[in-house]
Design an enzyme around this catalytic site. Structure first.
Site, PDB file in Angstrom:
ATOM      1  N   SER A 149       0.853  -1.199   0.000  1.00  0.00           N
ATOM      2  CA  SER A 149       0.000   0.000   0.000  1.00  0.00           C
ATOM      3  C   SER A 149       0.879   1.235   0.000  1.00  0.00           C
ATOM      4  CB  SER A 149      -0.891   0.012   1.249  1.00  0.00           C
ATOM      5  OG  SER A 149      -1.557   1.254   1.375  1.00  0.00           O
ATOM      6  N   TYR A 151      -1.779  -0.239  10.212  1.00  0.00           N
ATOM      7  CA  TYR A 151      -1.875  -0.809   8.865  1.00  0.00           C
ATOM      8  C   TYR A 151      -0.669  -0.391   8.030  1.00  0.00           C
ATOM      9  CZ  TYR A 151      -3.571  -1.291   4.032  1.00  0.00           C
ATOM     10  OH  TYR A 151      -3.704  -1.598   2.705  1.00  0.00           O
TER      11      TYR A 151
END
Length: 255
Positions: A150, A164
């Protein structure tokens, strides 16, 4: 060429492929001639629908219901795949969870623990098993691994989901280290890092409209679509990427 002389089809495991980016990757690799192992956690009807679409493109598909937070269960994926197809040539570590969108001080530690089990520890388990099978010095034929990371790994995702972001930075480190350690034995390891993409993961994090809310801050002024991520993954499994390892492809609209 006889049927027995035909080259064996690649066999690729894709975790978390019942929807979103994982489903798009599965459908694209099916078109590209892969047989597939698709893992899912709970939504069997969606996994079945993805499998049917892949089978319509000529793929054999094995569905495995696995909660990747259970590392013992994660450890069964590669052996089950080999038992079904006789070999594994590819792995996509796609399954992931974000945790709730919010400030760092409010992130429950038990939620972060599960997040790291799914996003980091399960990929370690799967990657080790896949490399042990693929590595030419262990009798394998080589292979390719793609980690779905990501853009948050670079931004840190302040005020959004720092744990995250941390987990995806760890996944990037897995790519860097494993690509160098196992390049000599025929295993390529690469990363695809999506930016904001239109999937259900945002609703699960508590902000379903996040893709459109973020669009004005994206240079291309729109979120990505799952098939755009799948195209980058397909490239990394193609012959065109035969000299590509340790790379990160950012599919993030300019971010």
């Amino acid at each position: 060429m006889t049927q027995t002389d035909a080259p064996a089809r690649p066999v690729t495991i894709i975790t978390g492929a019942s929807r979103g980016i994982g489903a798009a990757i599965a459908e694209r690799l099916a078109i590209d001639g892969h047989d597939l192992v698709i893992t899912y956690r709970a939504r069997r009807h969606e996994a079945d629908a993805v499998a049917r679409r892949c089978e319509a493109s000529g793929s054999r598909v094995l569905l495995l219901q696995v909660d990747l937070a259970d590392l013992d269960a994660a450890a069964t994926v590669v052996p089950s795949s080999i038992a079904e197809f006789g070999r594994v040539t590819g792995l996509v570590n796609n399954a992931g969870v974000t945790g709730r969108i919010g400030g760092f001080l409010d992130a429950p530690i038990d939620e972060s623990e599960r997040l790291f089990r799914v996003n980091v520890l399960a990929p370690i388990v799967l990657t080790r098993a896949a490399i042990a099978h693929m590595a030419v010095d262990r009798g394998g034929a080589g292979g390719s691994i793609v980690n779905i990371s990501s853009g948050a790994a670079h931004s840190g995702a302040p005020d959004t989901y720092i744990p995250y972001a941390m987990s995806k930075a760890a996944l990037n480190a897995l790519t860097t280290g494993a690509s160098k350690e196992f390049g000599p034995v025929g295993v390529r390891v690469n990363t695809v890092s999506p930016g904001t993409t239109r999937t259900e993961i945002h609703a699960e994090a508590g902000r379903p409209n996040a893709p459109d809310e973020r669009a004005p801050r994206i240079p291309m002024r729109r979120p990505g679509e799952p098939h755009e991520i799948a195209g980058a993954v397909a490239y990394l499994f193609s012959a065109d990427a035969s000299y590509t390892t340790g790379a990160e492809i950012r599919v993030a609209g300019g971010n």
